[in-house]
Design a protein around this motif. Sequence first.
Motif, PDB file in Angstrom:
ATOM      1  N   PHE A 245     111.165 -13.112  17.744  1.00  0.00           N
ATOM      2  CA  PHE A 245     110.784 -12.045  18.666  1.00  0.00           C
ATOM      3  C   PHE A 245     111.660 -12.089  19.921  1.00  0.00           C
ATOM      4  CE2 PHE A 245     108.305 -10.851  22.429  1.00  0.00           C
ATOM      5  CZ  PHE A 245     107.993  -9.536  22.132  1.00  0.00           C
ATOM      6  N   LEU A 246     111.898 -13.270  20.459  1.00  0.00           N
ATOM      7  CA  LEU A 246     112.654 -13.412  21.698  1.00  0.00           C
ATOM      8  C   LEU A 246     114.149 -13.165  21.481  1.00  0.00           C
ATOM      9  CD1 LEU A 246     110.828 -16.564  23.070  1.00  0.00           C
ATOM     10  CD2 LEU A 246     110.613 -14.224  23.937  1.00  0.00           C
ATOM     11  N   VAL A 247     114.678 -13.598  20.355  1.00  0.00           N
ATOM     12  CA  VAL A 247     116.099 -13.405  20.060  1.00  0.00           C
ATOM     13  C   VAL A 247     116.421 -11.931  19.848  1.00  0.00           C
ATOM     14  CG1 VAL A 247     117.891 -13.809  18.322  1.00  0.00           C
ATOM     15  CG2 VAL A 247     116.504 -15.709  19.132  1.00  0.00           C
ATOM     16  N   GLY A 248     115.530 -11.225  19.182  1.00  0.00           N
ATOM     17  CA  GLY A 248     115.803  -9.838  18.834  1.00  0.00           C
ATOM     18  C   GLY A 248     115.626  -8.862  19.964  1.00  0.00           C
ATOM     19  N   GLN A 249     115.089  -9.298  21.083  1.00  0.00           N
ATOM     20  CA  GLN A 249     114.726  -8.394  22.177  1.00  0.00           C
ATOM     21  C   GLN A 249     115.970  -7.768  22.807  1.00  0.00           C
ATOM     22  OE1 GLN A 249     114.259  -6.646  25.525  1.00  0.00           O
ATOM     23  NE2 GLN A 249     114.798  -8.739  25.995  1.00  0.00           N
ATOM     24  N   GLN A 250     116.104  -6.457  22.652  1.00  0.00           N
ATOM     25  CA  GLN A 250     117.216  -5.709  23.238  1.00  0.00           C
ATOM     26  C   GLN A 250     116.729  -4.578  24.143  1.00  0.00           C
ATOM     27  OE1 GLN A 250     120.589  -6.302  22.498  1.00  0.00           O
ATOM     28  NE2 GLN A 250     119.952  -8.102  21.349  1.00  0.00           N
ATOM     29  N   VAL A 251     115.430  -4.478  24.321  1.00  0.00           N
ATOM     30  CA  VAL A 251     114.856  -3.324  25.019  1.00  0.00           C
ATOM     31  C   VAL A 251     114.918  -3.473  26.533  1.00  0.00           C
ATOM     32  CG1 VAL A 251     112.742  -1.944  25.281  1.00  0.00           C
ATOM     33  CG2 VAL A 251     113.344  -2.894  23.052  1.00  0.00           C
ATOM     34  N   ASN A 252     115.047  -4.714  27.026  1.00  0.00           N
ATOM     35  CA  ASN A 252     115.007  -4.984  28.470  1.00  0.00           C
ATOM     36  C   ASN A 252     113.758  -4.364  29.100  1.00  0.00           C
ATOM     37  OD1 ASN A 252     117.525  -6.327  28.428  1.00  0.00           O
ATOM     38  ND2 ASN A 252     118.580  -4.363  28.474  1.00  0.00           N
ATOM     39  N   PRO A 253     112.587  -4.859  28.755  1.00  0.00           N
ATOM     40  CA  PRO A 253     111.339  -4.210  29.154  1.00  0.00           C
ATOM     41  C   PRO A 253     111.086  -4.304  30.654  1.00  0.00           C
ATOM     42  CG  PRO A 253     110.884  -6.343  28.182  1.00  0.00           C
ATOM     43  CD  PRO A 253     112.340  -6.095  27.986  1.00  0.00           C
ATOM     44  N   SER A 254     110.405  -3.300  31.161  1.00  0.00           N
ATOM     45  CA  SER A 254     109.967  -3.342  32.560  1.00  0.00           C
ATOM     46  C   SER A 254     108.728  -4.207  32.697  1.00  0.00           C
ATOM     47  CB  SER A 254     109.683  -1.922  33.063  1.00  0.00           C
ATOM     48  OG  SER A 254     108.732  -1.275  32.235  1.00  0.00           O
ATOM     49  N   ARG A 255     107.937  -4.314  31.617  1.00  0.00           N
ATOM     50  CA  ARG A 255     106.767  -5.187  31.602  1.00  0.00           C
ATOM     51  C   ARG A 255     106.653  -5.855  30.240  1.00  0.00           C
ATOM     52  NH1 ARG A 255     101.646  -1.827  32.989  1.00  0.00           N
ATOM     53  NH2 ARG A 255     102.851  -0.181  31.962  1.00  0.00           N
ATOM     54  N   ALA A 256     106.291  -7.126  30.262  1.00  0.00           N
ATOM     55  CA  ALA A 256     106.064  -7.875  29.029  1.00  0.00           C
ATOM     56  C   ALA A 256     104.743  -8.616  29.166  1.00  0.00           C
ATOM     57  CB  ALA A 256     107.216  -8.851  28.771  1.00  0.00           C
ATOM     58  N   ILE A 257     103.870  -8.420  28.181  1.00  0.00           N
ATOM     59  CA  ILE A 257     102.496  -8.910  28.270  1.00  0.00           C
ATOM     60  C   ILE A 257     102.180  -9.775  27.059  1.00  0.00           C
ATOM     61  CG2 ILE A 257     100.057  -8.201  28.338  1.00  0.00           C
ATOM     62  CD1 ILE A 257     101.004  -5.576  29.638  1.00  0.00           C
ATOM     63  N   CYS A 258     101.396 -10.819  27.294  1.00  0.00           N
ATOM     64  CA  CYS A 258     100.910 -11.688  26.223  1.00  0.00           C
ATOM     65  C   CYS A 258      99.390 -11.680  26.233  1.00  0.00           C
ATOM     66  CB  CYS A 258     101.440 -13.105  26.425  1.00  0.00           C
ATOM     67  SG  CYS A 258     100.724 -14.333  25.307  1.00  0.00           S
ATOM     68  N   ASN A 259      98.786 -11.286  25.123  1.00  0.00           N
ATOM     69  CA  ASN A 259      97.340 -11.376  24.936  1.00  0.00           C
ATOM     70  C   ASN A 259      97.055 -12.472  23.916  1.00  0.00           C
ATOM     71  OD1 ASN A 259      96.969  -9.111  26.622  1.00  0.00           O
ATOM     72  ND2 ASN A 259      97.179  -7.708  24.886  1.00  0.00           N
ATOM     73  N   ILE A 260      96.049 -13.284  24.199  1.00  0.00           N
ATOM     74  CA  ILE A 260      95.696 -14.374  23.295  1.00  0.00           C
ATOM     75  C   ILE A 260      94.246 -14.247  22.870  1.00  0.00           C
ATOM     76  CG2 ILE A 260      95.477 -16.875  23.016  1.00  0.00           C
ATOM     77  CD1 ILE A 260      97.636 -17.253  25.110  1.00  0.00           C
ATOM     78  N   VAL A 261      94.038 -14.172  21.572  1.00  0.00           N
ATOM     79  CA  VAL A 261      92.704 -14.353  21.006  1.00  0.00           C
ATOM     80  C   VAL A 261      92.633 -15.814  20.611  1.00  0.00           C
ATOM     81  CG1 VAL A 261      91.045 -13.633  19.267  1.00  0.00           C
ATOM     82  CG2 VAL A 261      92.716 -11.980  20.145  1.00  0.00           C
ATOM     83  N   HIS A 262      91.766 -16.566  21.261  1.00  0.00           N
ATOM     84  CA  HIS A 262      91.759 -18.025  21.160  1.00  0.00           C
ATOM     85  C   HIS A 262      91.781 -18.504  19.705  1.00  0.00           C
ATOM     86  CE1 HIS A 262      91.157 -22.125  22.445  1.00  0.00           C
ATOM     87  NE2 HIS A 262      90.017 -22.231  21.779  1.00  0.00           N
ATOM     88  N   GLN A 263      92.815 -19.250  19.380  1.00  0.00           N
ATOM     89  CA  GLN A 263      93.005 -19.856  18.061  1.00  0.00           C
ATOM     90  C   GLN A 263      93.023 -18.833  16.925  1.00  0.00           C
ATOM     91  OE1 GLN A 263      90.047 -22.968  17.705  1.00  0.00           O
ATOM     92  NE2 GLN A 263      91.139 -24.332  19.088  1.00  0.00           N
ATOM     93  N   THR A 264      93.383 -17.582  17.270  1.00  0.00           N
ATOM     94  CA  THR A 264      93.382 -16.539  16.237  1.00  0.00           C
ATOM     95  C   THR A 264      94.708 -15.783  16.166  1.00  0.00           C
ATOM     96  OG1 THR A 264      90.999 -16.229  16.488  1.00  0.00           O
ATOM     97  CG2 THR A 264      92.217 -14.472  15.379  1.00  0.00           C
TER      98      THR A 264
END
Length: 285
Positions: A245-264
């Motif tokens: 995911f990180l290597v392929g990123q070419q979009v140069n996002p204005s915002r990047a968000i991480c959501n975590i569903v615990h252990q899921t």
Amino acid sequence: MKFRGKIVDVACLNHFTRVVSTISKLTKTCALRLTPDHLFFVLCGKVASGGVAMWCELAQANIFDEYQMEGVSSQDNEICLEVTPENIFRALRTVHNAKSVKVKLTKKHCPCLTVAAELPTMSSVNRVVTHDVPVDVIPRRLWHEFKEPSLPDFDVSVYLPPLKTMKNVVDRMKNLSNFLVVEANLSGQMTLKIETDLVSVTTHFKDLGNPHWGDRTSQDGGSQSPRDLDAMAQARVDIRKLQQFLVGQQVNPSRAICNIVHQTVLHLILLHQDVSLQYFIPALA
């Protein structure tokens, strides 16, 4: 079914090429949904079975100067194709300096997305380069598999650190373990850590900030007690999938968000102007 689009603006062509390049790094094949207003690249991997999933949405008006499409019917005004993003990227990359680019759905030896570019020339004779990219038409009965995924009922949502920094950390950790634990809390803190019999490495990020999603049970606790702001939610994931995911990123996002569903599940979102990209990585036991 009919589809025809024309791109004249070089900036729009380069932007679209970068998006397709990003998609090509994330998956070998995916679905391309065409609607009157949007394009969607969809990978419907079964997250519950250990597969990744992806949803990328683009507004066609911000890509094409001309855009015409007719779906399978007036009631189902969509076209759904199985495509190889790498092939589309190669076609677009070779015409990056074109005066204009036309993309249309054609029927050659098989269904194709035909990319025809008018290239600049010193003479009065037009020079046109054409690429036929084979595709498969996805039948209507399977369209339900390519609908927009619902937002998971996450425990924690946090803004990601600079993606280049995160990529450098993950690249180093990949040499030590196949698995990575991503932790975050509602105080804007995130940690990336690996633990093996021989080594334990943790990288800390702080003051990242937490997106506000409105009245969500997972964020404000609903009728239950609010979640402890310092309590960590975590997901143990395949480090190669996160690196991809990180290597392929070419979009140069204005915002990047991480959501975590615990252990899921680890749910990553990139937002940039007219583009939104969602990526789901399942957590491992």
